[in-house]
Design an enzyme around this catalytic site. Structure first.
Site: not given
Length: 486
Positions: A126, A176, A178, A180, A204, A207, A296-297, A381
């Site tokens: 809040n 990762t 590619k 993607k 990998k 995302e 994965h963020r 990464s």
């Protein structure tokens, strides 16, 4: 005639009806000494013009615990003196007269055990839209051991992961796939095979690769695991690929995770945007099924990047360790994504320490005892390549996954050559370090020497050289000058 009587306003009592300042309602206590069992939070606040910083700090404490905009008599039905959060310290932010650090203590009984969703509903639910404050940022938190022990934490952790992979004494390597988006399942699997065959430990999903018209998730899982098994057989090493099980419902995520397990995968992946309850649920599933959970963020920059408003990634990293992920992306400092070197090293401390000590240069404001919670493997990464290997090992050490996506798949001699270049660069640098050489300063020379005997590494160095995305970071410590990554 008598002189007119002077009428003095009666002092307000705590439970008189009406609006009262937060600091007068008990949400400020400059003499308060935090208890070992308190949850502590540090906010960076920018009060509106004319708003007293102490009142703003008290408002943050109130709105993140028990307060509302007016006095309510039902407070007296509770142990309100205990349940009120208490702002107990306000410091000016160095070199920024409009901003203040405010420290807030919360009684442990305000929070449900083992629930990040409940914790975040209070701490950030809040206060960030409260009008008297122009901006607010949650900079750091400290959790008491009693609270930490209500979380299971990472199901695998660094030590067990290394034992399962039988890989020690060096960082792990990944990439990762590619592009993607857009590849067919068969072509996607071929990319995975080439990367693993060339020397990487992991490939990998990115995302946003889930289940799209060009490649159904089941096709991807089948072709990827075929590639993993063939690469493992060819190299004699345990290999893996992070299979992204992120989906629209928990039921579908469990279905995809079960299929990944049935194919023999050692690891699955979820995105940060799935939410805290989902992350904890998938961590529990991984614990029950002996799987590694990669996080994965995705989306974090929407609230972690700006220095005056949002949530610092060091706090997100602490929440994720409690929630139970085994891997998390934590930044590279030298890559294409936001990251001050010292600040990023602070994130790595949060992931890997058994006891994180206060270090203001790294943005760590509190000591944190992790109560034997397993450690998270950080992942570097985004925009890194073989020519930066000496910087990466110097910054982050061995317990890290170095993921070279474009730095593998963009290699001029092909994907397998790109993977080989990274593996040779890594092993040359680790060998030099173990021999006692100064890899930070001698790194370019070490790489050139290794490239004499490795054509893929030579091509990588010729292509990318010493390219580094050396922009001024936006999120830095306010206590020391920003360090250079050079």
């Amino acid at each position: 005639m008598n002189a007119p009587e002077t009428i003095q306003a009666k002092p307000r009592k705590r439970y008189d009806a009406g609006v009262m300042k937060y600091k007068e309602m008990g949400y400020w206590d400059g003499d308060y000494v935090p208890k070992d069992t308190d949850v502590l939070a540090l906010f960076r606040i920018t009060p509106q013009d004319g708003v007293d910083p102490v009142e703003a700090a008290a408002a943050v404490a109130g709105e993140s615990s028990t307060a509302t905009w007016t006095v309510v008599w039902t407070d007296r039905l509770t142990a309100c003196d205990m349940y009120r959060a208490k702002a107990y310290r306000v410091d000016p932010v160095p070199n920024n007269p409009e901003q203040f650090f405010c420290y807030v203590a919360y009684d442990l009984s305000l929070f449900e055990e083992g629930s990040i969703a409940n914790l975040t509903a209070s701490i950030i639910g809040n206060v960030f839209s409260f009008k008297p404050i122009k901006a607010a940022r949650l900079e750091d938190m400290r959790f008491p051991v009693a609270y930490v022990k209500t979380f299971a934490g990472p199901s695998t952790g660094i030590i067990v992961e290394r034992e399962r992979l039988d890989k020690f004494g060096r960082p792990l390597l990944g990439a990762t796939t590619k592009p993607k988006l857009g590849l067919s399942g068969r072509n996607y699997g071929r990319v995975v095979y080439e990367g693993l065959k060339g020397g990487l430990d992991f490939m990998k999903d990115d995302e946003n690769i889930n289940s799209q018209p060009f490649m159904h998730w089941r096709d991807r899982f089948l072709f990827v695991m075929d590639a993993v098994n063939k690469a493992s057989a060819a190299t004699g090493e345990v290999k893996g690929s992070y299979l992204n099980v992120t989906a629209g419902t928990m039921e579908e995520m469990y279905r995809r995770a079960e299929f990944a397990k049935s194919l023999g995968s050692v690891i699955i992946m979820v995105d940060l945007i799935v939410g805290w309850t989902c992350i904890q649920s998938m961590s529990n599933w991984c614990r029950q099924n002996d799987m590694i959970l990669h996080l994965h963020r995705a989306g974090h920059g929407t609230y972690t990047r700006q220095k005056n408003h949002g949530v610092s990634f060091r706090v997100i990293a602490k929440w994720l360790r409690l929630a139970g992920v085994d891997h998390m992306h934590t930044g590279t400092a030298v890559g294409k994504l936001e990251g001050d070197p010292l600040t990023v090293q602070g994130y790595y401390n949060v992931c890997r320490d058994a006891y994180t000590q206060t270090d203001l240069t790294r943005g760590l404001f509190f000591d944190q005892d992790w109560a034997s919670l397993r450690k998270v493997m950080p992942v570097a990464s985004g925009g890194i390549h073989a020519g930066q290997m000496h910087q990466l090992i110097h910054l982050f050490g061995d317990d890290v996954v170095l993921q070279f996506g474009g730095g593998t798949i963009g290699h001029p001699q092909g994907i397998q050559a790109g993977a080989t270049a990274n593996r040779v660069a890594l092993e040359a640098m680790v060998l030099a370090r173990n021999e006692g050489r100064d890899i930070l300063n001698e790194g370019p020379e070490i790489l050139r020497d290794a490239a004499r005997w490795c054509a893929p590494l030579r091509a990588a160095l010729d292509t990318w050289g010493d390219i580094t995305f050396n922009y001024t970071p936006t999120d830095t410590s306010d206590f020391v000058p920003t360090a250079s990554v050079a």
